[in-house]
Design a protein around this motif. Structure first.
Motif, PDB file in Angstrom:
ATOM      1  N   GLY A   1       0.822  -1.202   0.000  1.00  0.00           N
ATOM      2  CA  GLY A   1       0.000   0.000   0.000  1.00  0.00           C
ATOM      3  C   GLY A   1       0.854   1.249   0.000  1.00  0.00           C
ATOM      4  N   PHE A   2       0.173   2.384   0.121  1.00  0.00           N
ATOM      5  CA  PHE A   2       0.846   3.681   0.073  1.00  0.00           C
ATOM      6  C   PHE A   2       1.289   4.128   1.456  1.00  0.00           C
ATOM      7  CE2 PHE A   2      -1.801   3.810  -3.745  1.00  0.00           C
ATOM      8  CZ  PHE A   2      -0.851   4.187  -4.678  1.00  0.00           C
ATOM      9  N   ILE A   3       2.423   4.810   1.486  1.00  0.00           N
ATOM     10  CA  ILE A   3       2.925   5.410   2.713  1.00  0.00           C
ATOM     11  C   ILE A   3       3.307   6.854   2.419  1.00  0.00           C
ATOM     12  CG2 ILE A   3       4.735   5.379   4.473  1.00  0.00           C
ATOM     13  CD1 ILE A   3       4.995   2.396   4.112  1.00  0.00           C
ATOM     14  N   PHE A   4       2.784   7.777   3.215  1.00  0.00           N
ATOM     15  CA  PHE A   4       3.241   9.159   3.151  1.00  0.00           C
ATOM     16  C   PHE A   4       4.639   9.234   3.760  1.00  0.00           C
ATOM     17  CE2 PHE A   4      -1.327  10.001   2.839  1.00  0.00           C
ATOM     18  CZ  PHE A   4      -1.355  10.982   1.849  1.00  0.00           C
TER      19      PHE A   4
ATOM     20  N   ALA B   1       4.133   3.833  -3.171  1.00  0.00           N
ATOM     21  CA  ALA B   1       3.586   2.486  -3.007  1.00  0.00           C
ATOM     22  C   ALA B   1       4.700   1.543  -2.569  1.00  0.00           C
ATOM     23  CB  ALA B   1       2.963   2.003  -4.307  1.00  0.00           C
ATOM     24  N   PHE B   2       4.563   0.955  -1.392  1.00  0.00           N
ATOM     25  CA  PHE B   2       5.497  -0.048  -0.899  1.00  0.00           C
ATOM     26  C   PHE B   2       4.897  -1.412  -1.214  1.00  0.00           C
ATOM     27  CE2 PHE B   2       8.468   2.087   2.305  1.00  0.00           C
ATOM     28  CZ  PHE B   2       8.325   3.343   1.734  1.00  0.00           C
ATOM     29  N   GLU B   3       5.516  -2.153  -2.132  1.00  0.00           N
ATOM     30  CA  GLU B   3       4.900  -3.378  -2.644  1.00  0.00           C
ATOM     31  C   GLU B   3       5.873  -4.555  -2.645  1.00  0.00           C
ATOM     32  OE1 GLU B   3       1.809  -3.316  -3.168  1.00  0.00           O
ATOM     33  OE2 GLU B   3       1.291  -1.245  -3.670  1.00  0.00           O
ATOM     34  N   LYS B   4       5.318  -5.754  -2.548  1.00  0.00           N
ATOM     35  CA  LYS B   4       6.080  -6.984  -2.697  1.00  0.00           C
ATOM     36  C   LYS B   4       5.563  -7.840  -3.850  1.00  0.00           C
ATOM     37  CE  LYS B   4       8.010 -10.900  -0.146  1.00  0.00           C
ATOM     38  NZ  LYS B   4       8.192 -11.539   1.182  1.00  0.00           N
ATOM     39  N   TYR B   5       4.268  -7.737  -4.154  1.00  0.00           N
ATOM     40  CA  TYR B   5       3.650  -8.570  -5.188  1.00  0.00           C
ATOM     41  C   TYR B   5       2.807  -7.716  -6.125  1.00  0.00           C
ATOM     42  CZ  TYR B   5       4.606 -12.296  -1.784  1.00  0.00           C
ATOM     43  OH  TYR B   5       5.214 -13.137  -0.891  1.00  0.00           O
ATOM     44  N   ILE B   6       2.737  -8.151  -7.366  1.00  0.00           N
ATOM     45  CA  ILE B   6       1.716  -7.704  -8.305  1.00  0.00           C
ATOM     46  C   ILE B   6       1.098  -8.967  -8.888  1.00  0.00           C
ATOM     47  CG2 ILE B   6       1.239  -6.565 -10.505  1.00  0.00           C
ATOM     48  CD1 ILE B   6       3.469  -4.609  -9.910  1.00  0.00           C
ATOM     49  N   ALA B   7      -0.201  -9.115  -8.747  1.00  0.00           N
ATOM     50  CA  ALA B   7      -0.912 -10.298  -9.235  1.00  0.00           C
ATOM     51  C   ALA B   7      -0.232 -11.577  -8.753  1.00  0.00           C
ATOM     52  CB  ALA B   7      -1.010 -10.281 -10.758  1.00  0.00           C
TER      53      ALA B   7
END
Length: 430
Positions: free
Chosen positions: A357-360, A407-413
């Motif tokens: 998700g997003f982090i300010f 956006a701090f992410e580990k996966y897409i689909a």
């Protein structure tokens, strides 16, 4: 400062454009394709872990050229610009520990490589439609930092790979240490490919990749921004889907999370392994092991919470601001994805859910201060430093506003984000 106006529902719409279809458990995937498959096996020899991606693609032809002659060339298959590869199935597995962490343990390195190659063999046995399949390994910052032992490790892997030349395509380019800028580009390619298989460049995202030994910053520079003044050392040309394009890409060696921790240490009595740290709010002596070195750390405890935080922040700013290139006014960064340790730190601080998700930027500042306000955690002795580092890096180093969000992410689909998919894809197209 960079400001972001992207809001959640816009990103949701972007995510809906993803056309990669993968199962929830990639280790159990099997191909249902009736066509020939184009396959690659690539090993990421990272600083903190060794990962293997074995992937099978279907080749998809599409016509995007406008002139009659261009359409004929596409239809007849005379140009690579008219094809892309769609993921059919894959495995992505990890062995704990990077090869550089076992610089003086040849047997352990061999165990890691052979365990991953066993996974590759299993993958090939279930994908009989694969053609000639390249077997590749690229080492990243861990070996770039190692220097004296890196050639020995690379040659060991080459010897092991040579035993598999009857099952895979193995040649002089199969094993190498990857250039840091290329590592950033392949991470960028992975994420943008997962958003848009055809790589149409209608929308692209910037990618920040925080590894154990290095930090990669990569984004596309569209022609509309060709007049932006950027230090030439950050600009590189890559051919994407048959067209040469300009990118901002740079790898900061030594600014990965595990390595940068050592940069704030101050030697005691000229002993580089017996050190003090301004970011450890404790009087206890701690140990930290990285790249076969054991550091003995004496913290610095004081009564003022904000004073402790500011002291730590000042120490980190002194190494970040003089090295990391400021991205102020880079208007092409309308959406940024931060991966690997960025995600892990955001999750650990409870700033994002497990699906990312997003982090300010301000939330990172608040979380770091809160960490110093709490009881020192011996189980996570670098927690306060780590949060302070990514805040200072993004705000004071790269120039993001505290009201920007990333956006701090580990996966897409369900696909774990890493440079290795982009690397495998580009090698197949070439």
């Amino acid at each position: 400062m960079i400001c972001f106006t992207v809001i959640y529902y816009q990103i949701t719409l972007l995510y809906q454009q993803i056309v990669v279809e993968v199962n929830a458990d990639p280790s159990e995937q099997q191909s249902n394709s009736k066509n020939n498959l184009y396959c690659a096996v690539a090993i990421d020899a990272g600083s903190t872990g060794t990962r293997i991606l074995a992937v099978a693609f279907e080749k998809i032809q599409f016509i995007k050229k406008k002139t009659l002659l261009q359409r004929i060339f596409c239809y007849k298959g005379f140009t690579k610009e008219c094809i892309y590869f769609k993921i059919d199935n894959y495995i992505f597995q990890k062995e704990e520990g990077g090869l550089s962490q076992y610089a003086y343990n040849e047997m352990k390195r061999e165990q890691i490589i052979r365990a991953l190659l066993k996974q590759a063999e299993n993958f090939m046995n279930t994908n009989q439609k694969c053609g000639i399949t390249p077997l590749l390994l690229r080492a990243t910052a861990g070996l770039r930092l190692l220097n004296d032992k890196s050639d020995e490790i690379i040659n060991q892997v080459k010897r092991i790979f040579s035993e598999y030349s009857n099952k895979f395509k193995v040649d002089e380019n199969s094993v190498a240490i990857m250039n840091g800028d290329d590592e950033g580009y392949y991470a960028w390619f992975t994420i943008n490919y997962l958003f848009d298989n055809e790589m149409s460049f209608k929308k692209t995202v910037a990618v920040f990749d925080l590894g154990g030994g290095s930090l990669q910053i990569t984004f596309y520079l569209p022609n509309s921004e060709k007049n932006i003044t950027i230090d030439p050392k950050y600009i590189k040309l890559y051919t994407v889907m048959g067209e040469e394009r300009k990118f901002y890409t740079y790898s900061y060696l030594g600014f990965g999370l595990m390595e940068v921790r050592t940069k704030i240490f101050k030697p005691k009595d000229n002993d580089i392994l017996n050190v003090t740290s301004p970011c450890h709010n404790t009087n206890d002596v701690l140990t930290y092991t990285f790249n076969s070195k054991i550091y003995y750390i004496t913290g610095s405890l004081s009564d003022g919470i904000k004073e402790n935080y500011k002291t730590c922040q000042k120490a980190i700013k002194s190494i970040v601001e003089k090295t990391v290139g400021n991205l102020e006014n880079m208007t092409s960064l309308n959406y940024t994805v931060a991966i690997f340790f960025f995600y892990d730190l955001g999750l650990d601080a409870k700033l994002i859910p497990t699906n990312g998700g997003f982090i300010f930027i301000k939330e990172l500042d608040d979380a770091a201060l809160k960490c110093f306000d709490g009881k020192f955690d011996k189980d996570q002795p670098f927690k306060c430093f780590d949060l302070t580092y990514i805040y200072v890096l993004l705000h004071h180093g790269l120039g993001f506003s505290v009201y920007s969000k990333i956006a701090f992410e580990k996966y897409i689909a369900n696909f774990e984000l890493s440079w290795v998919l982009g690397f495998a894809y580009v090698n197949l197209r070439n």
